[in-house]
Motif scaffolding. Structure first.
Motif, PDB file in Angstrom:
ATOM      1  N   MET A  52      38.417 -49.018  38.605  1.00 54.10           N
ATOM      2  CA  MET A  52      39.544 -48.120  38.405  1.00 54.10           C
ATOM      3  C   MET A  52      39.154 -46.718  38.867  1.00 54.10           C
ATOM      4  N   ALA A  53      39.990 -46.141  39.683  1.00 53.36           N
ATOM      5  CA  ALA A  53      39.754 -44.782  40.168  1.00 53.36           C
ATOM      6  C   ALA A  53      40.311 -43.780  39.155  1.00 53.36           C
ATOM      7  N   LYS A  54      39.720 -42.583  39.152  1.00 48.41           N
ATOM      8  CA  LYS A  54      40.173 -41.535  38.238  1.00 48.41           C
ATOM      9  C   LYS A  54      39.799 -40.169  38.788  1.00 48.41           C
ATOM     10  N   LEU A  55      40.475 -39.155  38.245  1.00 45.28           N
ATOM     11  CA  LEU A  55      40.115 -37.766  38.495  1.00 45.28           C
ATOM     12  C   LEU A  55      39.466 -37.243  37.226  1.00 45.28           C
ATOM     13  N   VAL A  56      38.348 -36.539  37.376  1.00 45.08           N
ATOM     14  CA  VAL A  56      37.594 -36.013  36.240  1.00 45.08           C
ATOM     15  C   VAL A  56      37.614 -34.490  36.315  1.00 45.08           C
ATOM     16  N   PHE A  57      38.134 -33.865  35.257  1.00 44.20           N
ATOM     17  CA  PHE A  57      38.250 -32.407  35.172  1.00 44.20           C
ATOM     18  C   PHE A  57      37.309 -31.875  34.100  1.00 44.20           C
ATOM     19  N   ASN A  58      37.038 -30.562  34.157  1.00 45.45           N
ATOM     20  CA  ASN A  58      36.234 -29.902  33.135  1.00 45.45           C
ATOM     21  C   ASN A  58      36.873 -28.549  32.801  1.00 45.45           C
ATOM     22  N   TYR A  59      38.092 -28.615  32.244  1.00 44.92           N
ATOM     23  CA  TYR A  59      38.849 -27.423  31.861  1.00 44.92           C
ATOM     24  C   TYR A  59      39.472 -27.673  30.494  1.00 44.92           C
ATOM     25  N   PRO A  60      39.629 -26.633  29.677  1.00 44.38           N
ATOM     26  CA  PRO A  60      40.251 -26.833  28.366  1.00 44.38           C
ATOM     27  C   PRO A  60      41.747 -27.139  28.460  1.00 44.38           C
ATOM     28  N   PHE A  61      42.360 -26.902  29.627  1.00 40.43           N
ATOM     29  CA  PHE A  61      43.786 -27.161  29.784  1.00 40.43           C
ATOM     30  C   PHE A  61      44.057 -28.499  30.477  1.00 40.43           C
ATOM     31  N   MET A  62      43.010 -29.330  30.651  1.00 41.71           N
ATOM     32  CA  MET A  62      43.162 -30.657  31.265  1.00 41.71           C
ATOM     33  C   MET A  62      42.419 -31.688  30.425  1.00 41.71           C
ATOM     34  N   GLU A  63      42.936 -32.922  30.433  1.00 36.51           N
ATOM     35  CA  GLU A  63      42.180 -34.024  29.839  1.00 36.51           C
ATOM     36  C   GLU A  63      40.911 -34.184  30.664  1.00 36.51           C
TER      37      GLU A  63
ATOM     38  N   ILE B 112      49.045 -29.762  36.478  1.00 35.63           N
ATOM     39  CA  ILE B 112      47.988 -28.753  36.334  1.00 35.63           C
ATOM     40  C   ILE B 112      48.681 -27.443  35.998  1.00 35.63           C
ATOM     41  N   PRO B 113      48.596 -27.005  34.736  1.00 33.53           N
ATOM     42  CA  PRO B 113      47.811 -27.536  33.639  1.00 33.53           C
ATOM     43  C   PRO B 113      48.507 -28.738  33.003  1.00 33.53           C
ATOM     44  N   ASP B 114      47.770 -29.460  32.172  1.00 30.60           N
ATOM     45  CA  ASP B 114      48.348 -30.505  31.333  1.00 30.60           C
ATOM     46  C   ASP B 114      49.028 -29.748  30.191  1.00 30.60           C
ATOM     47  N   TYR B 115      50.347 -29.684  30.233  1.00 29.99           N
ATOM     48  CA  TYR B 115      51.082 -28.812  29.315  1.00 29.99           C
ATOM     49  C   TYR B 115      50.893 -29.191  27.845  1.00 29.99           C
ATOM     50  N   ASN B 116      50.643 -30.467  27.557  1.00 28.04           N
ATOM     51  CA  ASN B 116      50.392 -30.869  26.171  1.00 28.04           C
ATOM     52  C   ASN B 116      49.143 -30.176  25.619  1.00 28.04           C
ATOM     53  N   LEU B 117      48.137 -29.988  26.453  1.00 27.84           N
ATOM     54  CA  LEU B 117      46.915 -29.291  26.033  1.00 27.84           C
ATOM     55  C   LEU B 117      47.066 -27.774  26.147  1.00 27.84           C
ATOM     56  N   PHE B 118      47.666 -27.327  27.238  1.00 24.45           N
ATOM     57  CA  PHE B 118      47.770 -25.897  27.524  1.00 24.45           C
ATOM     58  C   PHE B 118      48.492 -25.149  26.404  1.00 24.45           C
TER      59      PHE B 118
ATOM     60  N   ASP C  94      33.729 -37.483  45.499  1.00 22.01           N
ATOM     61  CA  ASP C  94      34.256 -36.364  46.274  1.00 22.01           C
ATOM     62  C   ASP C  94      34.719 -35.274  45.321  1.00 22.01           C
ATOM     63  N   LYS C  95      34.471 -34.022  45.693  1.00 19.03           N
ATOM     64  CA  LYS C  95      34.918 -32.868  44.922  1.00 19.03           C
ATOM     65  C   LYS C  95      36.267 -32.427  45.484  1.00 19.03           C
ATOM     66  N   LEU C  96      37.294 -32.436  44.636  1.00 22.56           N
ATOM     67  CA  LEU C  96      38.640 -32.052  45.049  1.00 22.56           C
ATOM     68  C   LEU C  96      38.983 -30.697  44.460  1.00 22.56           C
ATOM     69  N   LYS C  97      39.834 -29.969  45.178  1.00 25.57           N
ATOM     70  CA  LYS C  97      40.273 -28.676  44.674  1.00 25.57           C
ATOM     71  C   LYS C  97      41.742 -28.495  45.025  1.00 25.57           C
ATOM     72  N   PHE C  98      42.529 -28.165  44.012  1.00 25.22           N
ATOM     73  CA  PHE C  98      43.956 -27.885  44.161  1.00 25.22           C
ATOM     74  C   PHE C  98      44.128 -26.405  43.860  1.00 25.22           C
ATOM     75  N   GLY C  99      44.314 -25.585  44.896  1.00 31.24           N
ATOM     76  CA  GLY C  99      44.261 -24.141  44.690  1.00 31.24           C
ATOM     77  C   GLY C  99      42.846 -23.796  44.257  1.00 31.24           C
ATOM     78  N   LEU C 100      42.696 -23.302  43.028  1.00 30.85           N
ATOM     79  CA  LEU C 100      41.368 -22.959  42.499  1.00 30.85           C
ATOM     80  C   LEU C 100      40.876 -23.941  41.438  1.00 30.85           C
ATOM     81  N   VAL C 101      41.674 -24.964  41.137  1.00 33.46           N
ATOM     82  CA  VAL C 101      41.329 -25.924  40.082  1.00 33.46           C
ATOM     83  C   VAL C 101      40.599 -27.110  40.695  1.00 33.46           C
ATOM     84  N   GLU C 102      39.393 -27.367  40.189  1.00 35.49           N
ATOM     85  CA  GLU C 102      38.520 -28.399  40.760  1.00 35.49           C
ATOM     86  C   GLU C 102      38.447 -29.638  39.877  1.00 35.49           C
ATOM     87  N   CYS C 103      38.169 -30.777  40.526  1.00 37.57           N
ATOM     88  CA  CYS C 103      37.914 -32.024  39.804  1.00 37.57           C
ATOM     89  C   CYS C 103      37.073 -32.919  40.704  1.00 37.57           C
ATOM     90  N   THR C 104      36.689 -34.072  40.180  1.00 35.62           N
ATOM     91  CA  THR C 104      35.901 -35.050  40.933  1.00 35.62           C
ATOM     92  C   THR C 104      36.675 -36.350  40.997  1.00 35.62           C
TER      93      THR C 104
END
Length: 121
Positions: free
Chosen positions: A1-12, A34-40, A107-117
């Motif tokens: 299973m593929a996934k995106l992994v974030f390290n921000y308090p406003f994302m799962e 982005i952001p995950d509004y439930n957390l943000f 792979d390291k992905l970036k959407f604007g300034l928000v990064e994930c793997t």
């Protein structure tokens, strides 16, 4: 299973890629927001303000992930289909608008300034 992994308090921490087409961006109509509004909305107002500069650089509809066969592809699409203003990146290389890029594990992905793997198990 593929996934995106974030390290921000406003994302799962992880978002599993369970559909064949996934839209990413600020709009609540996206599959991954982005952001995950439930957390943000649970963050203190001062923390929300601290991240606003990063988050405004994510387009309402920023990028699209598409699975073809066993391969995931990432495209920079932008809200009007003309590309995002602040870019979509894979391993620090800016993607050309609407040109699918085949992703590899870690792979390291970036959407604007928000990064994930991007991760495949």
């Amino acid at each position: 299973m593929a996934k995106l992994v974030f390290n921000y308090p406003f994302m799962e921490k992880e978002y599993k890629l369970e559909k064949e087409v996934i839209y990413i961006g600020r709009s609540t109509n996206n599959d991954i927001t982005i952001p995950d509004y439930n957390l943000f909305k649970k963050l203190p107002l001062a923390t929300q303000k601290m991240y606003m500069g990063q988050l405004t650089k994510v387009s309402r509809i920023h990028a699209r992930l598409t699975k073809k066969g066993e391969t995931w592809y990432l495209e920079d699409v932008g809200t009007k289909g003309l590309g995002s203003n602040y870019g979509t990146y894979v391993n620090d290389a800016r993607l050309e608008v609407k040109k699918p890029y085949a992703l590899q594990n870690n792979d390291k992905l970036k959407f604007g300034l928000v990064e994930c793997t991007f991760s495949e198990e």
